[in-house]
Write a protein that holds these residues in place. Sequence first.
Motif, PDB file in Angstrom:
ATOM      1  N   LEU A 719      31.535 -40.537  17.810  1.00  0.00           N
ATOM      2  CA  LEU A 719      31.380 -41.910  17.903  1.00  0.00           C
ATOM      3  C   LEU A 719      30.001 -42.344  17.991  1.00  0.00           C
ATOM      4  O   LEU A 719      29.428 -43.574  18.073  1.00  0.00           O
ATOM      5  CB  LEU A 719      32.123 -42.399  18.907  1.00  0.00           C
ATOM      6  CG  LEU A 719      33.536 -42.262  18.733  1.00  0.00           C
ATOM      7  CD1 LEU A 719      34.303 -43.239  19.951  1.00  0.00           C
ATOM      8  CD2 LEU A 719      34.233 -42.865  17.435  1.00  0.00           C
ATOM      9  N   SER A 720      28.845 -41.304  18.019  1.00  0.00           N
ATOM     10  CA  SER A 720      27.542 -41.737  18.371  1.00  0.00           C
ATOM     11  C   SER A 720      26.712 -40.974  17.645  1.00  0.00           C
ATOM     12  O   SER A 720      25.873 -40.171  18.032  1.00  0.00           O
ATOM     13  CB  SER A 720      27.051 -41.423  19.818  1.00  0.00           C
ATOM     14  OG  SER A 720      27.739 -40.066  20.286  1.00  0.00           O
ATOM     15  N   GLY A 721      26.732 -41.381  16.292  1.00  0.00           N
ATOM     16  CA  GLY A 721      26.131 -40.555  15.221  1.00  0.00           C
ATOM     17  C   GLY A 721      24.782 -41.153  14.649  1.00  0.00           C
ATOM     18  O   GLY A 721      24.223 -40.820  13.669  1.00  0.00           O
ATOM     19  N   ASP A 725      23.981 -45.996  18.500  1.00  0.00           N
ATOM     20  CA  ASP A 725      24.943 -45.705  19.661  1.00  0.00           C
ATOM     21  C   ASP A 725      24.549 -44.433  20.514  1.00  0.00           C
ATOM     22  O   ASP A 725      25.218 -44.471  21.756  1.00  0.00           O
ATOM     23  CB  ASP A 725      26.474 -45.159  18.716  1.00  0.00           C
ATOM     24  CG  ASP A 725      26.832 -46.123  17.938  1.00  0.00           C
ATOM     25  OD1 ASP A 725      27.483 -47.286  18.780  1.00  0.00           O
ATOM     26  OD2 ASP A 725      26.724 -46.233  16.876  1.00  0.00           O
TER      27      ASP A 725
ATOM     28  N   LYS B 116      31.332 -39.380   8.609  1.00  0.00           N
ATOM     29  CA  LYS B 116      30.395 -40.417   8.953  1.00  0.00           C
ATOM     30  C   LYS B 116      30.532 -41.815   9.227  1.00  0.00           C
ATOM     31  O   LYS B 116      30.025 -42.401  10.121  1.00  0.00           O
ATOM     32  CB  LYS B 116      29.597 -40.378   7.537  1.00  0.00           C
ATOM     33  CG  LYS B 116      27.990 -40.694   7.599  1.00  0.00           C
ATOM     34  CD  LYS B 116      27.155 -40.503   6.371  1.00  0.00           C
ATOM     35  CE  LYS B 116      26.481 -39.306   6.017  1.00  0.00           C
ATOM     36  NZ  LYS B 116      25.798 -39.266   5.180  1.00  0.00           N
ATOM     37  N   ALA B 118      33.008 -42.902  10.977  1.00  0.00           N
ATOM     38  CA  ALA B 118      33.281 -43.303  12.331  1.00  0.00           C
ATOM     39  C   ALA B 118      32.209 -42.957  13.373  1.00  0.00           C
ATOM     40  O   ALA B 118      31.992 -43.744  13.970  1.00  0.00           O
ATOM     41  CB  ALA B 118      34.460 -42.109  12.745  1.00  0.00           C
ATOM     42  N   SER B 119      31.124 -41.914  12.753  1.00  0.00           N
ATOM     43  CA  SER B 119      30.160 -41.641  13.804  1.00  0.00           C
ATOM     44  C   SER B 119      28.999 -42.639  13.640  1.00  0.00           C
ATOM     45  O   SER B 119      28.462 -42.890  14.724  1.00  0.00           O
ATOM     46  CB  SER B 119      29.609 -40.325  13.474  1.00  0.00           C
ATOM     47  OG  SER B 119      28.949 -40.465  12.234  1.00  0.00           O
ATOM     48  N   ILE B 120      28.797 -43.382  12.582  1.00  0.00           N
ATOM     49  CA  ILE B 120      27.966 -44.447  12.490  1.00  0.00           C
ATOM     50  C   ILE B 120      28.359 -45.810  12.657  1.00  0.00           C
ATOM     51  O   ILE B 120      27.731 -46.755  12.934  1.00  0.00           O
ATOM     52  CB  ILE B 120      26.696 -44.098  11.202  1.00  0.00           C
ATOM     53  CG1 ILE B 120      26.445 -42.837  11.287  1.00  0.00           C
ATOM     54  CG2 ILE B 120      25.959 -45.159  11.130  1.00  0.00           C
ATOM     55  CD1 ILE B 120      25.739 -42.393  10.113  1.00  0.00           C
ATOM     56  N   GLN B 122      31.422 -47.009  13.619  1.00  0.00           N
ATOM     57  CA  GLN B 122      32.153 -47.245  14.655  1.00  0.00           C
ATOM     58  C   GLN B 122      32.075 -48.664  15.233  1.00  0.00           C
ATOM     59  O   GLN B 122      33.229 -49.345  15.360  1.00  0.00           O
ATOM     60  CB  GLN B 122      32.114 -46.062  15.571  1.00  0.00           C
ATOM     61  CG  GLN B 122      32.980 -46.259  16.948  1.00  0.00           C
ATOM     62  CD  GLN B 122      31.880 -46.401  17.997  1.00  0.00           C
ATOM     63  OE1 GLN B 122      32.558 -47.606  18.839  1.00  0.00           O
ATOM     64  NE2 GLN B 122      30.773 -46.036  18.335  1.00  0.00           N
ATOM     65  N   ARG B 123      30.912 -49.094  15.773  1.00  0.00           N
ATOM     66  CA  ARG B 123      30.717 -50.430  16.282  1.00  0.00           C
ATOM     67  C   ARG B 123      31.127 -51.575  15.363  1.00  0.00           C
ATOM     68  O   ARG B 123      31.654 -52.556  15.797  1.00  0.00           O
ATOM     69  CB  ARG B 123      29.412 -50.759  16.591  1.00  0.00           C
ATOM     70  CG  ARG B 123      28.866 -50.234  17.977  1.00  0.00           C
ATOM     71  CD  ARG B 123      27.389 -50.187  18.309  1.00  0.00           C
ATOM     72  NE  ARG B 123      26.873 -49.390  16.985  1.00  0.00           N
ATOM     73  CZ  ARG B 123      26.089 -49.928  16.086  1.00  0.00           C
ATOM     74  NH1 ARG B 123      25.760 -50.879  15.774  1.00  0.00           N
ATOM     75  NH2 ARG B 123      25.490 -48.911  15.262  1.00  0.00           N
TER      76      ARG B 123
END
Lengths: 808, 151
Positions: A719-721, A725, B116, B118-120, B122-123
């Motif tokens: 979630l922190s890519g 984040d 990707k 989800a990782s980028i 997500q917010r």
Amino acid sequence: METKQIGKPMKRVEDARLTSGQGSFIEDMSPLPHIHHAAILRSPYPHARIKAIRTQAAEEMPGVKGVVTGQDVAACTNPFPVGVTASVHYYSLAVDKVRYVGEPVAVVVAKNRYLAEDALEKIEVEYEPLPAVVEIEQALHPESPLLHEQVGSNIANHRHFSYGDPDKAFREADVVIKHKFAFPKYSATPVETYGVIASYQSSDDSLTIWSNFHGPFTLQSVMAAALRIDSNRLRILIPKDVGGSYGIKSGVYPYMVLMGVVSKKLGLPVKWIEDRQEHLMASSSGTDRVTWIEAAVKRDGTVTGLRMKMVDSVGAYVRAPEPACLYRTHSNTTGAYRIEHLQMETIAVMTNKSPTGLIRGYGGQQLYFPLERIMQMVATKLGLDPAEVLRKNLLGKEEFPYQTPSGGIYDSGDYKSAFDKLIGMVGYEEFRQRQKEARQKGKLLGIGLACIVEPSGSNMGYITVALTPEERSKSLPKSGCAEGATVSIDPMGGISVRISTAPTGQGHETVAAQIVAEVLGVDPRTVKVIAEMDTLTSPWSVASGSYSSRFAPIGSSAVYQAAGKVREKLLRIAADQLGCSPDQLEMKGGKVALRNDPAKQASLRRLVGSAHWNPQGLPAGTEPGIHETAFYTIPTAQPPDEQDRVNGSAAYGFVADAVVVEVDAATGDVKILNYCTVHDAGVLLNPLIADGQIMGGLAHGLGGALYEELAYDKNGQFLSGSFMDYLCPTATEMPPVTIGHIETPSPLTPLGAKGLGEGNTMSAPVVIANAVADALAEWDVTVDTLPLSPNRVWSWIQQSKKKKEEYA
Amino acid sequence: MNGNGSVELNATVEQVWAKILDPEVLAECMMGCKELVLVEDGKYRADLAVGVAAVKGKYDATIQLADVIERKSYKLIVRGEGAPGFVEAEGLIELAPGEDGSTTLTYTYTAEVGGKVASIGQRMLGGVAKLLITDFFKKLKKHVEKEQKTA
């Protein structure tokens, strides 16, 4: 000219090129013609079976030279060796299964990076998703999904240790205080990401790899073994400049092997530069750790024994040098205190997260978070002042050298003087008054303290504590922390120094120049230091590289000894020419002169000239030329003994921190008002660089305390890519910092120096946690996890408020 | 990620039912979808182009209608995979007749994303999902009610 150079705050020689755009980084390099560019396809699944990979459409795209998949890698490499008995097959590309989001699945090589990235989209991978294991305690559960079926569990390593008589200590304790702490997975984020250029030459089956790798060079043999190549056919070159690492770039080695395979299969030189998203998702990180800690305490606050169960998550594969994070601080588990009884259980588990590895502080932040929190909790429980409890347990000056129960040999220290200096610097007593007044006004101020031992110069033997004494006895014992350096002088008198410490920004060139200049009595600005590492031509050992703060205790010592050999040779030549004995001579200002009769002298240039131009005129038994290599190690870096005691590091420094914070109860925001840190790293080789290292280490620790976490959801999705984040502290987040030093020289290192670049990375997370806990003393809050983000702190306060209301 | 909602449609259950089973209508209402191609009974293939924050790209998707109860409810199962990652979503759509010949459509959904996106992204995901879904029903409502007027 002054003869004293070591210990002077000389400005860094590296900075002129770095600030004028003349640095030479991996991305700047183009050492061969026709380099092609690679892009990597990565898994979007945390855990899945690969049912099929279809690459034809990608291969047919214009400009694409070929595609490499896990099957190619499995066919021509071995799994990476690792120092545990669990049978984990880790390859540089996923084979059959993916085990974390971001795991490399295929590589496309094309004429340029754009074409390669476009072609990635044409590769079809059929996945069969599998349930993921994310949390440490979940991974320990025997029913949890298995990452590696052949291992039979998710446990990669498991050991028990007992030193002294812990049962007795706990039986006789007045109070036992225990708690569970969770330390998060976080990374370092160097500005420069990973980069590799690989070129395979079939005519002699050799591979040349340029990369911003910095060791440990134990990994050169790991790479050669994986590649099934003779180690002298695997040449590794490191560019002059590496844009930061903080341990993380050690984890580039699987990509070095991967690009080696790609270059070999496609018959092309290949370049790969990692992008930021790849870096955050899949490069490397520290471990997350859960620690169950118990302290046996006397009523006066004396801690007599500790029990610790620590479980590290090493991510999807236990990757060398892991599970070393569990053992790097094994020797100093009891910290700065006189605690004689210690029981430990250490476990490394595998989870569906990115694999871990070296990181600044390696193991220290994970150890000191529970240890220094429990010391503060001891004080709270007994109604004592934390400063009093720390002081009571600190080792005394007269106790050095001190052997810890787990085998560490603390070489020197004066912990109480350093601690007293800190207490004065932060104005501890005055603060307590201020805190009281602030509370009356509804302001939450807190002060935190932490005392830590900072190990430096890792003993190669400590990692073998992962094995039982019986398992260890089956192979060659491992010990030492050797480093090499070469000092040479050319026929015109130009001095050059070759080091193998693979600096990533720590100013090794500057300090090496200072040392050689002092030994040879010349201006440090005239000494040329070559830090570009080349495994075929540099003097290196398995322990070489930039990690465990080893330049100050070890690397600098090798430089000092090599310079000493040159000095000895020059003095021998001068004595012969001047008709005296070498001990009557002194070397300074570019000359050698008789101490008692300075008129009798010879210039260094002339002496050097004799060695090169007129070897026949040299004293008998003297070799021509001036070219001396020295290797240095520390005699106390022994292999572990039968009782699993090991002295894991060459030297042990000391750091005492005090931090004042204000917590905003309405928002949960933590503001650092004052940060004081006192270091004892023995003799400082360059105070300017030392303070720079301290500030950098502190910034990293601040990130761990307040901001940074590689977060995953319950399904293992990352979630922190991006930096939106994954929050890193920047200049504006840095608090006011006051640095103090005391210097108790190490009796073991020739210059008396110890490492110091990692101390605050180890101490900052816990000292800030202690300060926040102190600020929240009126609430029923136990600070037992990080980072202390506003939402976490705010939630704690809300929960505590609710509890209070329920009882009211 | 999950959510729910409802829309009032000014058409009978029969009329609405016919629309929400029509692949052309579904394709028109889905943002970033050009057409649905029938691959087997109740299962369609589609190319979806969706951007979440900086993560824009195409997903090869299958859209499946399951647990179909005539004129009452069905499940819409979407699985998409592409360069930005993957999306797996499941929605339950239910129709209930109103008093004056109108229909209440209620929906619940769950969605998982990976890679990707989800990782980028997500917010932004919650917001984007809401946007896609409200847009879908807004268009559907238009479709259904326009038909009513012209009829």
